[in-house]
Design an enzyme around this catalytic site. Structure first.
Site, short mmCIF file in Angstrom:
data_model
loop_
_atom_site.label_atom_id
_atom_site.label_comp_id
_atom_site.label_asym_id
_atom_site.label_seq_id
_atom_site.Cartn_x
_atom_site.Cartn_y
_atom_site.Cartn_z
N ASN A 70 24.60 98.14 -19.02
CA ASN A 70 24.28 98.69 -17.58
C ASN A 70 23.35 97.90 -16.65
O ASN A 70 23.51 97.89 -15.61
CB ASN A 70 23.63 99.96 -17.87
CG ASN A 70 22.83 100.74 -16.62
OD1 ASN A 70 23.70 100.86 -15.48
ND2 ASN A 70 21.81 100.66 -16.59
N TYR A 126 27.97 88.54 -6.86
CA TYR A 126 27.96 89.82 -7.37
C TYR A 126 29.64 90.29 -7.45
O TYR A 126 29.65 90.90 -8.52
CB TYR A 126 27.37 90.88 -6.43
CG TYR A 126 27.46 92.20 -7.09
CD1 TYR A 126 26.42 92.25 -8.18
CD2 TYR A 126 27.65 93.05 -6.53
CE1 TYR A 126 26.44 93.89 -8.97
CE2 TYR A 126 27.84 94.56 -7.05
CZ TYR A 126 26.97 94.75 -8.32
OH TYR A 126 26.83 95.83 -8.88
N GLY A 167 31.49 103.19 -6.97
CA GLY A 167 31.22 102.78 -5.66
C GLY A 167 29.77 103.03 -5.50
O GLY A 167 28.77 103.13 -6.27
P1 NDP Z 1 18.86 100.00 -10.67
O1 NDP Z 1 18.39 98.83 -9.76
O2 NDP Z 1 18.20 101.43 -10.34
O3 NDP Z 1 18.60 99.80 -12.35
C1 NDP Z 1 18.91 98.42 -12.87
C2 NDP Z 1 18.47 98.53 -14.26
O4 NDP Z 1 18.86 97.13 -14.82
C3 NDP Z 1 16.95 98.67 -14.36
O5 NDP Z 1 16.76 99.58 -15.44
C4 NDP Z 1 16.38 97.51 -14.56
O6 NDP Z 1 15.36 97.20 -15.52
C5 NDP Z 1 17.63 96.56 -15.46
N1 NDP Z 1 17.60 95.10 -15.35
C6 NDP Z 1 17.99 94.35 -14.01
N2 NDP Z 1 17.58 93.21 -14.22
C7 NDP Z 1 17.32 93.09 -15.64
C8 NDP Z 1 16.81 91.88 -16.34
N3 NDP Z 1 16.76 90.65 -16.19
N4 NDP Z 1 16.14 92.18 -17.89
C9 NDP Z 1 16.32 93.40 -18.23
N5 NDP Z 1 16.85 94.62 -17.51
C10 NDP Z 1 17.02 94.26 -16.20
O7 NDP Z 1 20.56 100.09 -10.55
P2 NDP Z 1 21.68 100.88 -10.78
O8 NDP Z 1 21.21 101.72 -11.84
O9 NDP Z 1 22.55 101.27 -9.73
O10 NDP Z 1 22.60 99.65 -11.33
C11 NDP Z 1 23.03 99.66 -12.93
C12 NDP Z 1 24.08 98.90 -13.14
O11 NDP Z 1 25.28 99.53 -12.26
C13 NDP Z 1 24.01 97.43 -12.59
O12 NDP Z 1 24.85 96.57 -13.44
C14 NDP Z 1 24.85 97.57 -11.09
O13 NDP Z 1 25.33 96.44 -10.77
C15 NDP Z 1 25.92 98.56 -11.38
N6 NDP Z 1 26.40 99.37 -10.01
C16 NDP Z 1 25.45 100.05 -9.27
C17 NDP Z 1 26.21 100.76 -8.24
C18 NDP Z 1 25.48 101.42 -7.31
O14 NDP Z 1 25.89 101.79 -6.07
N7 NDP Z 1 23.89 101.68 -7.47
C19 NDP Z 1 27.63 100.78 -8.14
C20 NDP Z 1 28.26 99.82 -9.15
C21 NDP Z 1 27.87 99.27 -10.24
P3 NDP Z 1 13.94 96.62 -15.23
O15 NDP Z 1 13.78 96.29 -13.81
O16 NDP Z 1 12.84 97.48 -15.85
O17 NDP Z 1 13.98 95.18 -16.08
C1 8X3 Z 2 27.49 98.17 -6.36
C2 8X3 Z 2 28.44 98.86 -5.33
O1 8X3 Z 2 29.71 98.24 -3.11
O2 8X3 Z 2 27.42 97.90 -3.18
O3 8X3 Z 2 28.26 97.96 -7.30
O4 8X3 Z 2 29.02 96.41 -4.21
S1 8X3 Z 2 28.51 97.79 -3.85
#
Ligand code: NDP
Ligand code: 8X3
Length: 252
Positions: free
Chosen positions: A85, A151, A182
């Site tokens: 994730n 991305y 999304g």
């Molecule tokens: P958040 O920013 O809330 O959470 C991201 C998490 O990733 C945090 O726990 C952060 O931990 C960890 N992280 C980021 N970079 C690093 C690193 N270099 N090393 C270790 N840990 C890392 O985002 P989301 O929960 O929304 O995102 C989770 C996933 O879902 C991502 O892959 C994102 O691309 C994907 N996603 C999100 C969407 C959205 O609309 N929110 C939609 C579709 C997909 P810390 O900062 O403590 O390191």
């Molecule tokens: C995150 C959703 O639409 O911002 O993956 O790319 S979007």
């Protein structure tokens, strides 16, 4: 059903909600992230070191990731569900104006980090002949949009890697799912807009986005289905979101 789940990026958003959901169902949890104080708070909240193991490392750093994964204590070493994730987007600029370092950070985190953790966990799953890898793809892996460039590319990689890995695992009982959400309100947009909370908020305001607990519920569902069922990919959006029409614009 209960077991051990490892969630990368468990300090926020989807990862934190998923760790909480599985913990409430009696699972042992391993959570990773860079922010040690958040990991400690989650460990305390979810039942202490017997129930929750934390690993603080930067997933974009190969050596740190390998060392952390190799150091999993025996009680948490047999991972039943891996949720890849941890990830991020940086910026919405057009490709010709992007910062190359930010592009590399997305590749190092969303692609290489995911590969490193998968490579560490997968042999055990194959040996035990059970397990489920849930990768966090995105609608961005399916649909391009302006400013999505790298991305979108990282999430397209995750989608195809998930499918190819599933081909490799045919003949075992190990499952692979690419989950493609999304719009969902987390810290994602604050990170993308480099700390601009107002800009992030304006994206969600009035749009009734999905919530992290919705994603946790979906991960719970795909992993709880009968062992004979593999959800290959699953795209989910809030009801308020849909596709844009193809764009036509005069050239300058
Ligand atoms: P958040 O920013 O809330 O959470 C991201 C998490 O990733 C945090 O726990 C952060 O931990 C960890 N992280 C980021 N970079 C690093 C690193 N270099 N090393 C270790 N840990 C890392 O985002 P989301 O929960 O929304 O995102 C989770 C996933 O879902 C991502 O892959 C994102 O691309 C994907 N996603 C999100 C969407 C959205 O609309 N929110 C939609 C579709 C997909 P810390 O900062 O403590 O390191
Ligand atoms: C995150 C959703 O639409 O911002 O993956 O790319 S979007």
């Amino acid at each position: 059903m209960s077991g051990t789940i490892l969630v990368t990026g468990g300090t926020s958003g989807f990862g934190a909600a998923t760790a909480q959901h599985f913990s409430e169902q009696g699972w042992k949890v391993v959570i990773t992230g860079r922010r040690r104080e958040r990991l400690d708070a989650m460990q305390e909240q979810l039942g202490g070191p017997e129930r929750v193991h934390t690993l603080a490392f930067d997933i974009a750093d190969r050596r740190a990731t390998d060392a952390a994964m190799a150091g999993l204590p025996e009680a948490f070493a047999d991972i039943d569900v891996l949720v890849n994730n941890a990830g991020l987007a940086l910026g919405r600029e057009p490709a010709h104006q992007c910062d190359l370092d930010e592009w590399e950070t997305m590749v190092d985190t969303n692609i290489k980090g995911l590969l490193r953790v998968t490579r560490a966990v997968l042999p055990g799953m194959v040996e035990r002949n059970r397990g489920h890898v849930v990768n966090l793809g995105s609608v961005a892996g399916n649909w391009p949009y302006p400013g999505g460039n790298v991305y979108c590319g990282t999430k397209a990689f995750v989608q195809q890697f998930s499918r190819a890995m599933r081909s490799d695992l045919q003949g075992t009982r190990v499952r692979v799912t690419n989950l493609e959400p999304g719009l969902c309100e987390t810290e994602f947009s604050v990170v993308r807009f480099r700390g601009d909370e107002d800009k992030a908020k304006s994206l969600y305001e009035g749009n009734d986005p999905m919530l992290p607990e919705d994603i946790a519920e979906i991960i719970w569902w795909v992993t709880s289905l009968p062992a004979r069922v593999n959800v290959n990919s699953l795209e989910v959006m809030p009801v308020t979101q849909s596709w844009a029409p193809l764009a036509v614009k005069p050239v300058r």
